[in-house]
Design an enzyme around this catalytic site. Structure first.
Site, PDB file in Angstrom:
ATOM      1  N   PRO A 180     -13.534   9.573 -67.737  1.00 53.28           N
ATOM      2  CA  PRO A 180     -13.546   8.865 -66.461  1.00 53.28           C
ATOM      3  C   PRO A 180     -12.906   7.477 -66.501  1.00 53.28           C
ATOM      4  O   PRO A 180     -13.111   6.711 -67.439  1.00 53.28           O
ATOM      5  CB  PRO A 180     -15.037   8.761 -66.116  1.00 53.28           C
ATOM      6  CG  PRO A 180     -15.764   9.031 -67.375  1.00 53.28           C
ATOM      7  CD  PRO A 180     -14.888   9.925 -68.189  1.00 53.28           C
ATOM      8  N   ASN A 181     -12.148   7.218 -65.451  1.00 50.41           N
ATOM      9  CA  ASN A 181     -11.486   5.940 -65.167  1.00 50.41           C
ATOM     10  C   ASN A 181     -10.236   5.690 -66.004  1.00 50.41           C
ATOM     11  O   ASN A 181      -9.537   4.713 -65.767  1.00 50.41           O
ATOM     12  CB  ASN A 181     -12.468   4.749 -65.302  1.00 50.41           C
ATOM     13  CG  ASN A 181     -13.585   4.848 -64.295  1.00 50.41           C
ATOM     14  OD1 ASN A 181     -13.335   4.945 -63.093  1.00 50.41           O
ATOM     15  ND2 ASN A 181     -14.829   4.869 -64.758  1.00 50.41           N
ATOM     16  N   ARG A 221      -5.548  -1.924 -64.027  1.00 54.30           N
ATOM     17  CA  ARG A 221      -6.628  -2.908 -63.979  1.00 54.30           C
ATOM     18  C   ARG A 221      -7.024  -3.256 -65.409  1.00 54.30           C
ATOM     19  O   ARG A 221      -6.758  -2.513 -66.331  1.00 54.30           O
ATOM     20  CB  ARG A 221      -7.880  -2.324 -63.299  1.00 54.30           C
ATOM     21  CG  ARG A 221      -7.689  -1.847 -61.877  1.00 54.30           C
ATOM     22  CD  ARG A 221      -8.072  -2.927 -60.869  1.00 54.30           C
ATOM     23  NE  ARG A 221      -8.132  -2.393 -59.495  1.00 54.30           N
ATOM     24  CZ  ARG A 221      -7.089  -2.051 -58.768  1.00 54.30           C
ATOM     25  NH1 ARG A 221      -5.872  -2.157 -59.266  1.00 54.30           N
ATOM     26  NH2 ARG A 221      -7.235  -1.601 -57.534  1.00 54.30           N
ATOM     27  N   TYR A 249      -7.864  -3.252 -71.904  1.00 57.88           N
ATOM     28  CA  TYR A 249      -7.264  -1.942 -72.187  1.00 57.88           C
ATOM     29  C   TYR A 249      -5.736  -1.967 -72.292  1.00 57.88           C
ATOM     30  O   TYR A 249      -5.120  -0.925 -72.527  1.00 57.88           O
ATOM     31  CB  TYR A 249      -7.704  -0.928 -71.118  1.00 57.88           C
ATOM     32  CG  TYR A 249      -9.208  -0.732 -71.098  1.00 57.88           C
ATOM     33  CD1 TYR A 249      -9.881  -0.235 -72.206  1.00 57.88           C
ATOM     34  CD2 TYR A 249      -9.961  -1.073 -69.977  1.00 57.88           C
ATOM     35  CE1 TYR A 249     -11.261  -0.084 -72.203  1.00 57.88           C
ATOM     36  CE2 TYR A 249     -11.344  -0.912 -69.950  1.00 57.88           C
ATOM     37  CZ  TYR A 249     -11.978  -0.426 -71.073  1.00 57.88           C
ATOM     38  OH  TYR A 249     -13.343  -0.274 -71.071  1.00 57.88           O
ATOM     39  N   ASN A 305     -10.758  10.914 -75.644  1.00 56.26           N
ATOM     40  CA  ASN A 305     -11.408   9.654 -75.291  1.00 56.26           C
ATOM     41  C   ASN A 305     -12.395   9.981 -74.174  1.00 56.26           C
ATOM     42  O   ASN A 305     -11.998  10.124 -73.014  1.00 56.26           O
ATOM     43  CB  ASN A 305     -10.381   8.617 -74.834  1.00 56.26           C
ATOM     44  CG  ASN A 305     -11.031   7.258 -74.566  1.00 56.26           C
ATOM     45  OD1 ASN A 305     -12.257   7.161 -74.423  1.00 56.26           O
ATOM     46  ND2 ASN A 305     -10.218   6.222 -74.480  1.00 56.26           N
ATOM     47  N   ALA A 323     -16.703   6.421 -70.682  1.00 58.06           N
ATOM     48  CA  ALA A 323     -18.121   6.034 -70.580  1.00 58.06           C
ATOM     49  C   ALA A 323     -19.067   7.173 -70.935  1.00 58.06           C
ATOM     50  O   ALA A 323     -20.217   6.927 -71.349  1.00 58.06           O
ATOM     51  CB  ALA A 323     -18.412   5.510 -69.172  1.00 58.06           C
ATOM     52  N   GLU A 331     -12.355  11.465 -81.892  1.00 59.39           N
ATOM     53  CA  GLU A 331     -12.748  10.594 -80.777  1.00 59.39           C
ATOM     54  C   GLU A 331     -11.930   9.303 -80.852  1.00 59.39           C
ATOM     55  O   GLU A 331     -11.843   8.698 -81.917  1.00 59.39           O
ATOM     56  CB  GLU A 331     -14.248  10.301 -80.917  1.00 59.39           C
ATOM     57  CG  GLU A 331     -14.811   9.421 -79.830  1.00 59.39           C
ATOM     58  CD  GLU A 331     -16.284   9.069 -80.103  1.00 59.39           C
ATOM     59  OE1 GLU A 331     -17.001   9.845 -80.777  1.00 59.39           O
ATOM     60  OE2 GLU A 331     -16.700   8.001 -79.634  1.00 59.39           O
ATOM     61  N   HIS A 361     -11.099   5.463 -79.004  1.00 61.30           N
ATOM     62  CA  HIS A 361     -11.377   4.417 -78.011  1.00 61.30           C
ATOM     63  C   HIS A 361     -10.322   3.336 -78.135  1.00 61.30           C
ATOM     64  O   HIS A 361     -10.020   2.867 -79.253  1.00 61.30           O
ATOM     65  CB  HIS A 361     -12.773   3.828 -78.204  1.00 61.30           C
ATOM     66  CG  HIS A 361     -13.833   4.845 -77.995  1.00 61.30           C
ATOM     67  ND1 HIS A 361     -14.166   5.300 -76.742  1.00 61.30           N
ATOM     68  CD2 HIS A 361     -14.573   5.558 -78.868  1.00 61.30           C
ATOM     69  CE1 HIS A 361     -15.085   6.239 -76.865  1.00 61.30           C
ATOM     70  NE2 HIS A 361     -15.349   6.418 -78.140  1.00 61.30           N
ATOM     71  N   ARG A 375     -18.272  -4.799 -78.421  1.00 63.55           N
ATOM     72  CA  ARG A 375     -18.520  -5.023 -76.992  1.00 63.55           C
ATOM     73  C   ARG A 375     -20.029  -4.961 -76.709  1.00 63.55           C
ATOM     74  O   ARG A 375     -20.835  -5.164 -77.614  1.00 63.55           O
ATOM     75  CB  ARG A 375     -17.714  -3.998 -76.172  1.00 63.55           C
ATOM     76  CG  ARG A 375     -16.193  -4.133 -76.419  1.00 63.55           C
ATOM     77  CD  ARG A 375     -15.404  -3.174 -75.564  1.00 63.55           C
ATOM     78  NE  ARG A 375     -15.578  -3.462 -74.151  1.00 63.55           N
ATOM     79  CZ  ARG A 375     -15.160  -2.648 -73.168  1.00 63.55           C
ATOM     80  NH1 ARG A 375     -14.541  -1.509 -73.487  1.00 63.55           N
ATOM     81  NH2 ARG A 375     -15.348  -2.965 -71.908  1.00 63.55           N
TER      82      ARG A 375
HETATM   83  O1  CA2 Z   1     -12.216   1.712 -75.172  1.00 62.08           O
HETATM   84  C1  CA2 Z   1     -12.199   2.825 -74.676  1.00 62.08           C
HETATM   85  O2  CA2 Z   1     -11.257   3.617 -74.784  1.00 62.08           O
HETATM   86  C2  CA2 Z   1     -13.386   3.282 -73.813  1.00 62.08           C
HETATM   87  O3  CA2 Z   1     -13.590   4.669 -74.055  1.00 62.08           O
HETATM   88  C3  CA2 Z   1     -12.985   3.041 -72.374  1.00 62.08           C
HETATM   89  C4  CA2 Z   1     -14.112   3.341 -71.394  1.00 62.08           C
HETATM   90  C5  CA2 Z   1     -15.399   2.637 -71.789  1.00 62.08           C
HETATM   91  O4  CA2 Z   1     -16.453   3.030 -70.923  1.00 62.08           O
HETATM   92  C6  CA2 Z   1     -15.781   2.942 -73.223  1.00 62.08           C
HETATM   93  O5  CA2 Z   1     -16.954   2.202 -73.540  1.00 62.08           O
HETATM   94  C7  CA2 Z   1     -14.675   2.553 -74.169  1.00 62.08           C
HETATM   95  C8  CA2 Z   1     -13.721   2.894 -69.985  1.00 62.08           C
HETATM   96  C9  CA2 Z   1     -12.446   3.478 -69.492  1.00 62.08           C
HETATM   97  C10 CA2 Z   1     -12.066   2.766 -68.240  1.00 62.08           C
HETATM   98  O6  CA2 Z   1     -10.672   2.570 -68.259  1.00 62.08           O
HETATM   99  C11 CA2 Z   1     -10.146   1.661 -67.400  1.00 62.08           C
HETATM  100  C12 CA2 Z   1      -8.830   1.363 -67.561  1.00 62.08           C
HETATM  101  C13 CA2 Z   1      -8.240   0.437 -66.757  1.00 62.08           C
HETATM  102  C14 CA2 Z   1      -8.972  -0.191 -65.767  1.00 62.08           C
HETATM  103  C15 CA2 Z   1     -10.295   0.126 -65.598  1.00 62.08           C
HETATM  104  C16 CA2 Z   1     -10.883   1.049 -66.418  1.00 62.08           C
END
Ligand code: CA2
Length: 154
Positions: free
Chosen positions: A13-14, A21, A26, A77, A80, A101, A103, A110
């Protein structure tokens, strides 16, 4: 006839928001850039990549089941859902494929709720904190694993 050697790339997700963003956390690369990086890396070793991104937990479970039939390994990946999803953990346990996996950020540096991964204990390994280069590292690692196990014939 030689079977196609295939990896599944699964993003949770996301991650469709990558590059749009939160560049401080990221980076600036987009999901399309991630897909190209993995495809280019895999192709160097003769592997094809099927990519999938979803914001829905059950769809990610379904894709893991599909990987079990169609792929030799998975780069994932779970975003969340990493920290919450027993369903994804059970799916990884249920399939007989190596799963790496990834990230983008260093989840251990974090918030404390990101320190635990439900999937890490049932995955082959975890790569964190190297930005999108982690996906390339994951592709190299999983291909080496697949080749050493002699399980690329699917
Ligand atoms: O660091 C990572 O790859 C995460 O898997 C990213 C997740 C986060 O919940 C994990 O704890 C770590 C969040 C992905 C959201 O991606 C976005 C990218 C751009 C803007 C907003 C969100």
């Amino acid at each position: 006839m030689m079977a196609v050697k295939r990896l599944f790339l699964i993003n949770g997700p996301n991650l469709n928001m990558l590059g749009k963003r939160e560049p401080g956390t990221y980076g600036n690369a987009s999901l399309a850039d991630v897909v190209k990086l993995v495809k280019d890396t895999a192709w160097e070793y003769g592997y094809e990549v099927e990519e999938f991104q979803s914001n829905h937990e059950g769809d990610l479970v379904d894709q893991l089941h599909k990987a079990d039939v169609q792929a030799a390994g998975v780069i994932m990946n779970p975003a969340a859902y990493t920290h919450t999803s027993i369903a994804l953990r059970d799916a990884v346990s249920a399939i007989s494929l190596p799963v790496v996996e990834v990230h983008i950020s260093n989840i251990h540096a974090r918030e404390s709720f990101r320190h635990q991964s439900m999937l890490a204990p049932v995955s082959q390994g975890q790569i964190v904190g190297f930005g999108i280069d982690g996906y390339r590292l994951a592709a190299l690692a999983i291909i080496k694993q697949i080749e050493s196990e002699g399980r690329h014939e699917r």
